[in-house]
Design a protein around this motif. Structure first.
Motif, short mmCIF file in Angstrom:
data_model
loop_
_atom_site.label_atom_id
_atom_site.label_comp_id
_atom_site.label_asym_id
_atom_site.label_seq_id
_atom_site.Cartn_x
_atom_site.Cartn_y
_atom_site.Cartn_z
N MET A 1 -3.06 1.95 -6.21
CA MET A 1 -1.96 2.37 -5.33
C MET A 1 -0.59 2.16 -5.94
O MET A 1 0.37 2.88 -5.63
N PRO B 1 1.13 5.49 -8.25
CA PRO B 1 1.91 6.56 -7.63
C PRO B 1 3.20 6.05 -6.98
O PRO B 1 4.21 6.77 -6.95
N LEU B 2 3.17 4.82 -6.48
CA LEU B 2 4.40 4.25 -5.91
C LEU B 2 5.47 4.09 -6.99
O LEU B 2 6.63 4.47 -6.80
N ASP C 1 -3.80 5.66 3.78
CA ASP C 1 -4.58 5.32 2.60
C ASP C 1 -5.25 3.96 2.73
O ASP C 1 -6.42 3.79 2.36
N TYR D 1 0.82 -1.21 0.00
CA TYR D 1 0.00 0.00 0.00
C TYR D 1 0.86 1.27 0.00
O TYR D 1 2.03 1.25 0.38
N THR D 2 0.24 2.37 -0.43
CA THR D 2 0.93 3.66 -0.48
C THR D 2 1.25 4.18 0.91
O THR D 2 2.32 4.74 1.14
N SER D 3 0.31 4.04 1.83
CA SER D 3 0.53 4.46 3.22
C SER D 3 -0.50 3.77 4.10
O SER D 3 -1.54 3.29 3.62
N SER E 1 4.44 5.92 5.56
CA SER E 1 4.21 6.10 4.13
C SER E 1 5.22 5.34 3.29
O SER E 1 6.41 5.68 3.28
N SER E 2 4.75 4.34 2.58
CA SER E 2 5.60 3.67 1.59
C SER E 2 5.95 4.64 0.47
O SER E 2 7.05 4.57 -0.09
N LEU E 3 5.02 5.52 0.14
CA LEU E 3 5.22 6.47 -0.96
C LEU E 3 6.41 7.38 -0.70
O LEU E 3 7.27 7.58 -1.57
#
Length: 316
Positions: free
Chosen positions: A270, A273-274, A206, A201-203, A243-245
């Motif tokens: 997701m 954007p990553l 999210d 996941y992005t965060s 946040s992974s992003l």
């Protein structure tokens, strides 16, 4: 009449406040300490894995007969005892993979990826149990955020177990994919060569917002805000900072992104954007027809080939 209106307003405000506070505690416990949902016992995990990946049984049996399936415990800097399994490659090699499991899972439930690296690619493997899952201690699931430091510690341990000249890949699925991306944004040792993340996941913000909407039909406000604040007070981190992003944007090493195009648990959107946030080198594989975390199960050979090709460019 005016006083009555004021009293009604006060009562409504108090009721809403009470519901929000109660809801925040419920959401935090439901998300991070879902003990009833954690299938952490080894005895329960092996039958599940053998049903879904029948080829694992003879592999695990052969490892046990050779006394090759080993485990170890370490203590992290916060005094939490952590557990991992490890297996040396069939033939001596400097290639190593650290493999990270998903939410409410454990190391055993990543043995299929262990098989990929150890049996198919000839790697040494180490599979940690993240906090509050498997045989590892910890007050709560950390959703990858605090786990990133534990995984970095395990990467150093794996390097010592298998030899100081090792070349290493890190591969995670679902929350393990998010953990892998969170790890990737930290400073890396020279032996770390690449990362593979599958449906992360992005965060946390999210992902929990998505689950709040899809499972409970609720908007982010106010519960996400109050629960995130409560998480920070109780566990020392909040949903937005996890946040992974932001972490993947700092990653300088190669990364392969994998995501099923039918994923509704960690929605497919997701991954885009990553992928965009990650500097080169990078690669994206959208798996046709795959729901959440089943890309390997449903496309075993293609998945193996994709991973072999990607890690083979950076680990020789």
């Amino acid at each position: 009449m005016r006083k009555r209106i004021i009293y009604v307003i006060i009562i409504v405000v108090l009721l809403l406040t009470g519901c929000t506070i109660g809801g925040s505690f419920y959401m935090l416990n439901f998300s991070l300490t879902p003990d009833a949902k954690i299938l952490s016992k080894d005895a329960d995990s092996y039958p599940y894995m053998y049903r879904n990946y029948p080829f694992l049984r003879p592999w695990v049996d052969s490892l046990r007969q050779a006394d090759a399936l080993k485990d170890t415990f370490i203590i992290n800097p916060h005094g939490i005892q952590l557990h991992a399994y490890y297996v040396a490659a069939p033939k001596p090699t400097d290639k190593t993979a650290v493999i990270v499991h998903g939410y409410t899972d454990n190391a055993i439930r990543m043995f299929m990826i262990g098989y990929l690296y150890n049996r198919d690619l000839g790697y040494n493997i180490l599979l940690p149990d993240l906090q509050h899952q498997g045989e590892s201690e910890g007050r709560a699931i950390q959703m990858g955020w605090k786990d990133r430091f534990d995984v970095l510690q395990w990467m150093n341990i794996a390097n010592k177990i298998f030899g100081d000249s090792t070349q290493m890949a890190v591969h995670g699925i679902s929350m393990g994919g998010a953990t892998t991306m969170m790890v990737s944004g930290e400073e890396q040792q020279p032996f770390v060569k690449c990362f593979v993340e599958d449906c992360g996941y992005t965060s946390v913000w999210d992902e929990f917002s998505h689950e709040l909407k899809s499972s409970f039909f609720l908007p982010p406000f106010p519960l996400m805000y109050t629960t995130s604040w409560l998480c920070e007070k109780k566990y020392g981190w909040n949903f937005k900072e996890a946040s992974s992003l932001k972490q993947v944007a700092k990653c300088k090493l190669p990364m392969l992104f994998i995501h099923g195009d039918k994923d509704t648990y960690v929605p497919t959107w997701m991954v885009y954007p990553l992928y965009e946030a990650k500097p080169e080198p990078k690669e994206l594989w959208i798996v046709s027809g795959a729901a959440h975390a089943v890309s390997y199960q449903e496309n075993k050979q293609e998945y193996t080939d994709k991973v072999r090709d990607f890690v083979g460019r950076y680990i020789h």
